[in-house]
Enzyme design. Structure first.
Site, PDB file in Angstrom:
ATOM      1  N   ASP A 135     -47.656   9.934  34.278  1.00 20.55           N
ATOM      2  CA  ASP A 135     -48.989   8.999  34.735  1.00 20.55           C
ATOM      3  C   ASP A 135     -48.344   8.216  35.431  1.00 20.55           C
ATOM      4  OD1 ASP A 135     -50.075   9.687  32.689  1.00 20.55           O
ATOM      5  OD2 ASP A 135     -49.843   7.546  31.508  1.00 20.55           O
ATOM      6  N   ASP A 221     -53.544   6.953  38.992  1.00 18.93           N
ATOM      7  CA  ASP A 221     -52.383   7.562  37.915  1.00 18.93           C
ATOM      8  C   ASP A 221     -52.042   8.809  38.223  1.00 18.93           C
ATOM      9  OD1 ASP A 221     -51.994   5.325  36.698  1.00 18.93           O
ATOM     10  OD2 ASP A 221     -52.263   5.698  35.061  1.00 18.93           O
ATOM     11  N   HIS A 272     -57.360   9.517  33.427  1.00 21.28           N
ATOM     12  CA  HIS A 272     -56.310  11.157  32.826  1.00 21.28           C
ATOM     13  C   HIS A 272     -57.062  11.632  32.745  1.00 21.28           C
ATOM     14  CE1 HIS A 272     -52.640   8.169  32.126  1.00 21.28           C
ATOM     15  NE2 HIS A 272     -53.495   7.256  33.365  1.00 21.28           N
ATOM     16  N   CYS A 380     -49.125  15.122  28.470  1.00 17.98           N
ATOM     17  CA  CYS A 380     -48.816  13.247  28.941  1.00 17.98           C
ATOM     18  C   CYS A 380     -47.423  12.891  29.024  1.00 17.98           C
ATOM     19  CB  CYS A 380     -49.657  12.505  27.910  1.00 17.98           C
ATOM     20  SG  CYS A 380     -51.135  12.769  28.507  1.00 17.98           S
TER      21      CYS A 380
END
Ligand code: NVA
Length: 396
Positions: A135, A221, A272, A380
């Site tokens: 992120d 992000d 995301h 992630c």
């Protein structure tokens, strides 16, 4: 008289003494795609994790109704050591698996996130964790870009990988190191009324792509971005606004990189792109059956010869009570090279799909559900710093 000279000669000495500039040790920052052979990456750490505080960019909810009744309100402060250790064990195992596949791994610095934070414009009682490194920073070709995040508790999270950025920049004379303007995170950057909308209202407004941040400042992000060589795609979301996409467009245009937006209207609270639209390789995308890409975007992909393969429902849709992400963490897989992918071990349906319908020859299942607590899974919690790939043009 008696004062030091700051002429050019003195400056050169200063530069040499302090090792500023390329040292030429041969490490390179490079990642143009989501699928090039992975050579080096960062894997997050769960140490000192805290509960994210309630804030304009995030009003967290306990997703287990029974526990919600028992606790009454969202917890504050540090997460339990047991929960941190369980996640760290899985993250360490990911490191071992990656190293076994020939990938060099780096880790963020362990920092104390329980410290409160106060700037002239906001205050939070604690910070978060450096688990989802995806992120905070992205490699786009030969450029590392520090994101302009929306969450106040994540304001300094980038510092956990600063030493890695410093080292890379010193060692690679071609690397560019950019940071998007640090957001003020002042109240006027957010649209608080969005939180009061019912799901019906959100559904009615879904084609407006308006969420809890406004367009006063560029916000994104890094995980809102996905790479296909010369083209990158960015999702407007709770964590990324059009100003953020425009900032990326202007910064990357001189390098010949084209920045596109990608819209997913049926995700009413998106954040995301990596649980929604997962690029598997050239011309192949794993798509989320509940979050199809907008028709006008789909056309662009299809006319360039891309195929979409829908992911099945997760085998295990459960997630920890404090996780703020959806069951679609199942799709948060990590492609580590052409035909090679790491998948959460319980997601057998997806493993089969990747093997039998998507051409993956190496599918590596590993346990990772304890990392879900922190909002992410395999993609992630990683940041690829080096892949063997190039600036391919797949949208000619
Ligand atoms: N917002 C996404 C999570 C992305 C890691 C989801 O909940 O599906």
């Amino acid at each position: 008289q008696g004062r030091r000279s700051f002429g050019s000669e003195a400056r050169e000495v200063h530069v040499a003494q302090h090792k500023v500039g390329p040292q030429g040790h041969g490490r390179k920052l490079n990642a143009w795609t989501q699928w090039g052979e992975l050579k080096e990456c960062v894997v997050g750490v769960a140490d000192n994790a805290c509960f994210p505080p309630v804030q304009p960019a995030m009003i967290p909810e306990i997703n287990d109704p029974v526990l919600r009744n028992v606790l009454g309100e969202w917890p504050r402060g540090r997460k339990s050591q047991r929960c941190i250790d369980a996640a760290n064990q899985e993250l360490d195992n990911l490191v071992n698996v990656l190293e076994g596949e020939g990938v060099k791994t780096l880790r963020p610095e362990v920092m104390d996130w329980s410290q409160p934070l106060r700037t002239p414009l906001f205050a939070v009682e604690n910070q978060y964790v450096a688990c989802c490194v995806r992120d905070t920073v992205i490699t786009v070709g030969k450029t590392a870009i520090e994101a302009a995040m929306s969450r106040r508790d994540r304001y300094f999270e980038i510092l956990a990988v600063r030493q890695i950025l410093r080292d890379l920049w010193r060692e690679d004379p071609e690397m560019l190191w950019k940071a998007a303007p640090k957001p003020s995170m002042a109240d006027d950057m957010y649209d608080l009324s969005w939180w009061d909308w019912t799901d019906e209202e959100r559904y009615e407004h879904m084609h407006k792509y308006r969420y809890c941040i406004n367009n006063e400042e560029p916000i994104f992000d890094a995980a809102d971005i996905t790479r296909c060589g010369k083209d990158i795609f960015v999702q407007p979301s709770m964590t990324c606004n059009y100003a953020g996409i425009e900032w990326l467009r202007r910064e990357l245009a001189p390098q010949g990189i084209r920045v596109h937006s990608a819209h997913f209207p049926y995700d009413l609270a998106p954040s995301h792109i990596d649980c929604t639209f997962v690029i598997l390789g050239p011309h192949l995308v794993l798509t989320n059956p509940e979050r199809p890409i907008a028709d006008r975007d789909a056309e662009f992909w299809k006319e360039n010869g891309w195929q979409f393969v829908d992911c099945g429902q997760p085998d295990n849709p459960e997630r920890p009570a404090f996780s703020q992400s959806s069951k679609w963490l199942s799709m948060n897989i990590f492609v580590i090279g052409p035909g090679k992918v790491i998948v959460e071990e319980q997601e057998k349906g997806l493993q089969n799909l990747l093997k039998h319908q998507c051409g993956f020859t190496t599918v590596i299942p590993i346990p990772f559900r304890n990392v879900f607590e922190y909002g992410g899974s395999l993609h992630c919690s990683t940041w690829d710093t080096r892949r063997e790939d190039d600036m391919v043009d797949l949208f000619p």
